[in-house]
Design an enzyme around this catalytic site. Structure first.
Site, PDB file in Angstrom:
ATOM      1  N   THR A  67      55.598  46.695  60.008  1.00 42.11           N
ATOM      2  CA  THR A  67      55.234  45.810  58.912  1.00 42.11           C
ATOM      3  C   THR A  67      55.536  46.422  57.557  1.00 42.11           C
ATOM      4  OG1 THR A  67      53.362  44.564  57.980  1.00 42.11           O
ATOM      5  CG2 THR A  67      52.893  46.768  58.785  1.00 42.11           C
ATOM      6  N   ASP A 116      45.262  46.735  52.423  1.00 37.30           N
ATOM      7  CA  ASP A 116      44.449  46.597  53.638  1.00 37.30           C
ATOM      8  C   ASP A 116      43.134  47.361  53.530  1.00 37.30           C
ATOM      9  OD1 ASP A 116      45.896  44.824  55.105  1.00 37.30           O
ATOM     10  OD2 ASP A 116      46.726  46.271  56.517  1.00 37.30           O
ATOM     11  N   ARG A 151      51.345  54.588  60.652  1.00 34.70           N
ATOM     12  CA  ARG A 151      50.725  53.853  59.549  1.00 34.70           C
ATOM     13  C   ARG A 151      50.983  54.552  58.214  1.00 34.70           C
ATOM     14  NH1 ARG A 151      49.046  48.882  58.016  1.00 34.70           N
ATOM     15  NH2 ARG A 151      46.832  48.707  57.496  1.00 34.70           N
ATOM     16  N   SER A 178      44.143  48.839  60.145  1.00 34.87           N
ATOM     17  CA  SER A 178      45.114  47.828  60.541  1.00 34.87           C
ATOM     18  C   SER A 178      44.520  46.955  61.652  1.00 34.87           C
ATOM     19  CB  SER A 178      46.391  48.503  61.053  1.00 34.87           C
ATOM     20  OG  SER A 178      47.268  47.565  61.644  1.00 34.87           O
ATOM     21  N   SER A 179      45.188  45.825  61.892  1.00 35.59           N
ATOM     22  CA  SER A 179      44.826  44.955  63.012  1.00 35.59           C
ATOM     23  C   SER A 179      45.912  44.911  64.084  1.00 35.59           C
ATOM     24  CB  SER A 179      44.577  43.528  62.502  1.00 35.59           C
ATOM     25  OG  SER A 179      43.497  43.488  61.608  1.00 35.59           O
ATOM     26  N   GLU A 229      53.390  44.705  55.347  1.00 32.00           N
ATOM     27  CA  GLU A 229      52.126  44.046  55.010  1.00 32.00           C
ATOM     28  C   GLU A 229      52.343  42.588  54.643  1.00 32.00           C
ATOM     29  OE1 GLU A 229      48.103  43.211  54.510  1.00 32.00           O
ATOM     30  OE2 GLU A 229      49.344  44.366  55.857  1.00 32.00           O
ATOM     31  N   GLU A 281      50.815  48.066  51.692  1.00 25.84           N
ATOM     32  CA  GLU A 281      49.884  48.342  52.780  1.00 25.84           C
ATOM     33  C   GLU A 281      48.496  48.770  52.312  1.00 25.84           C
ATOM     34  OE1 GLU A 281      49.916  47.133  56.120  1.00 25.84           O
ATOM     35  OE2 GLU A 281      51.935  47.869  55.746  1.00 25.84           O
ATOM     36  N   GLY A 294      50.659  38.894  62.025  1.00 21.11           N
ATOM     37  CA  GLY A 294      49.662  37.928  61.577  1.00 21.11           C
ATOM     38  C   GLY A 294      48.416  38.494  60.939  1.00 21.11           C
ATOM     39  N   THR A 350      54.406  40.902  58.989  1.00 25.33           N
ATOM     40  CA  THR A 350      54.573  41.871  60.079  1.00 25.33           C
ATOM     41  C   THR A 350      55.507  41.284  61.132  1.00 25.33           C
ATOM     42  OG1 THR A 350      52.322  42.700  59.716  1.00 25.33           O
ATOM     43  CG2 THR A 350      53.348  43.316  61.783  1.00 25.33           C
TER      44      THR A 350
END
Length: 611
Positions: A439, A463, A121, A487-488, A441, A460, A508, A421
């Site tokens: 990603t 987020d 990340r 993040s997801s 973002e 990013e 997504g 992503t």
């Protein structure tokens, strides 16, 4: 006793799916013009399903999947193929991924039987504080924040490749970058999806001269069927191949990144105010990935491994699965009951995500407690088969679960997330498996291309929550120096008795979590093949008043029946863009990607079955 997961898959059904996809493949886009009077050879259509053995690759792009497959054919392993595929996606899917971004790499090692992960990340600059996106005490608009140097985190993708190859790879990075370098230098064929994504970003791309020069040739949108080349990115890949990843973080490319972030090059005629960032060479030099254990959940007798924080993907999917397990079997439920329970489990899990999940290097994150069955059982009492819950919900307390934890205090809803992503999945002949989500973002990231380097920088840091979502409750996802934004992403590998049977993931934004949840329940509970689960219509509930529905669900009687229970819905054109692999009886494997969403995806097998 639960029957073997692999035995539950029907080869006949899978073969039917493969044949249907092949027969229904859309007509190919045109290739680059050939000599006058000569017919233009058609571009082969994407195949969204492949079965066979010897290793597989599934991604959103044919050229990228082919790059990974060639590595497998030459004796490389799943980690090698994942890096080669990702590098190629940086060429053909530059608005969703690339070396200007980051991601999460989940790896199953066949020799040890262990699943491990790399957290790649992006991180905030050391100069960042909780007021990063505030001006005069007020938060910037999301659009203003995205299109600025403030949004750019230190890229983690090159370091992720390096970490993954050092841990599990068998080929040098230079070899794995070759297909992507060639693709960037010779160009790829523009399709409808690439043109549409460019069109949706045309206005902001035009404000950044280096981005406009690359993606708006002669000031126009790229033509479908034309060839788009990126020689600057080819040179960047060549430099990385020659000098290694360390040079990316310490050499001329690093200096160019810092200069781009801190002094963005903007068209003098642009109306946009582009704020500079505060990224430093020290931020790039000190960047490091984290190799850590995955999140882990037991579900229906299977082991579900995904990303632990800084991603909320593994904990939120895991909690939702645990809630569903406590409510009983889903296999015999009708479609309305299944959708109702899934929506409600997701709603509850997202309520807890917003309160508890952030970067564990900076926040106290109760990962183990969020994934405990005891906590899920305490929250499952909220689920009523005859009535929908109302969002936002108060979060539960994973540290002290009560018999029925209805939540205390005020809700902490999640902030906005970009919906771009990309996800890829690979396996090899030795049984190693990779699920990798990466990603930059938002689609097109920050819209800033590093001059002369050929790649977009991420946005990013948007987020992070720009300000406390709820001033009465501690917010674990505010900006901070060196901090990773929540993040997801949820790259997921499922094991049965220590062996992989399924690996999935999706892009997504926050809908990644709901997409992966539906893929897992579709296959593990509803008896769908992986292609059927990927093609099924999706819903996405993220502790918001309305649940997003794709058109097929929106137009179905199920929506009416769910509305009678109190659900409220919004129509969404498309949710997610998944890929995955699945073990079949007899040792065969199936690779699958989207059939239609986002222009479809590409699944390939080293030794495919003949049809």
């Amino acid at each position: 006793m639960r029957r073997s997961f692999a035995r539950s898959c029907s080869l006949v059904a899978v073969a039917a799916v493969v044949a249907t996809v092949a027969a229904a493949a859309p007509p190919p886009h045109g290739a680059s013009p050939g000599p006058p009077g000569q017919a233009v050879p058609p571009v082969p259509p994407k195949e969204s399903v492949a079965t066979g053995h010897g290793g597989a690759v599934a991604s959103v792009d044919r050229d990228a999947s082919a790059a990974g497959l060639e590595v497998l054919r030459r004796g490389g392993n799943a980690a090698d193929a994942a890096v080669a595929t990702a590098a190629a996606l940086g060429v053909t899917e530059p608005y969703s991924s690339g070396i200007g971004g980051g991601g999460y790499f989940v790896h199953y090692d066949a020799r040890s039987g262990q699943v491990r992960t790399v957290d790649g990340r992006e991180t905030a600059p050391l100069a960042a504080d909780r007021d990063l996106f505030l001006e005069d005490g007020e938060p910037l608009s999301f659009d203003e924040a995205v299109n600025s140097g403030l949004s750019v985190g230190t890229p983690g993708t090159p370091a992720t490749w390096d970490a993954a190859l050092r841990a599990w790879g068998s080929r040098p990075l230079a070899d794995l970058l070759e297909p992507a370098e060639k693709l960037a230098r010779e160009g790829f064929t523009v399709d409808d999806n690439f043109r549409d994504q460019t069109a949706s970003n045309e206005e902001r791309f035009a404000d950044f001269p280096d981005t406009a020069e690359l993606f708006l040739p002669d000031g126009e949108l790229p033509v479908v069927g034309s060839t788009l080349k990126n020689p600057d990115l080819a040179d960047t890949y060549r430099r990385m191949a020659d000098k290694g990843v360390r040079d990316f973080y310490r050499g001329p490319v690093a200096r160019d990144i810092v200069r781009t972030v801190n002094a963005p090059r903007v068209d003098p005629d642009a109306d946009r105010t582009v704020r500079p960032g505060e990224l430093s060479l020290r931020d790039l030099r000190r960047y490091a990935t984290k190799q850590q254990r995955p999140s882990h959940t037991r579900y229906r007798g299977l082991d579900i491994h995904s990303m632990a924080p800084s991603s909320s993907g593994g904990t939120t999917v895991g909690e939702a699965l645990n809630i569903l397990e406590s409510t009983g079997e889903l296999s015999s439920s009708d479609e309305t009951a299944y959708r109702h329970r899934s929506i409600e489990a997701s709603r509850i899990a997202f309520a807890d995500r917003g309160r508890w999940v952030g970067d564990p290097a900076h926040e106290r994150v109760p990962t183990r407690q969020l994934l405990s069955q005891r906590f899920a059982d305490s929250r499952a009492c909220l689920l009523d088969d005859d009535a929908a819950l109302t969002s936002p919900l108060a979060p539960g307390n994973p540290y002290d679960p009560q018999d029925c934890d209805r939540g205390t205090g005020t809700p902490v809803p999640s902030g906005p997330e970009g919906v771009s992503t990309t996800h890829l999945t690979t396996s090899d002949r030795w049984g190693n498996v990779v699920a990798y989500t990466l990603t930059i973002e938002s689609t097109g990231g920050s819209a800033m291309t590093v001059p002369g380097r050929g790649f977009l920088l991420n946005n990013e840091l948007t987020d992070f929550n720009f300000e406390p979502v709820n001033p009465e409750v501690h917010d674990p996802n505010l900006p901070g120096p060196g901090k990773r934004p929540r993040s997801s992403m949820a790259p997921t590998i499922v094991l049965e008795r220590g062996s992989p049977v399924l690996a999935v993931g999706s892009p997504g934004g926050a809908t990644i979590i709901t997409t992966v949840l539906q893929l897992l329940t579709g296959v593990l509970d509803r008896g769908q093949s992986l292609p059927e689960a990927i093609n099924a219509p999706r819903a996405s509930q993220r502790d918001t008043p309305r649940t997003d529905l794709e058109p097929e669900l929106w137009d179905s009687p199920v929506r009416v029946e769910l509305e009678a229970l109190g659900h409220e819905f919004s129509r969404s054109a498309s949710i997610g863009r998944a890929t995955g692999i699945q073990r079949l009886p007899g040792g065969k494997w199936l690779a699958a990607a989207e059939k239609t969403r986002g222009g479809g995806g590409s699944a390939m097998m080293v030794h495919p079955d003949r049809r």
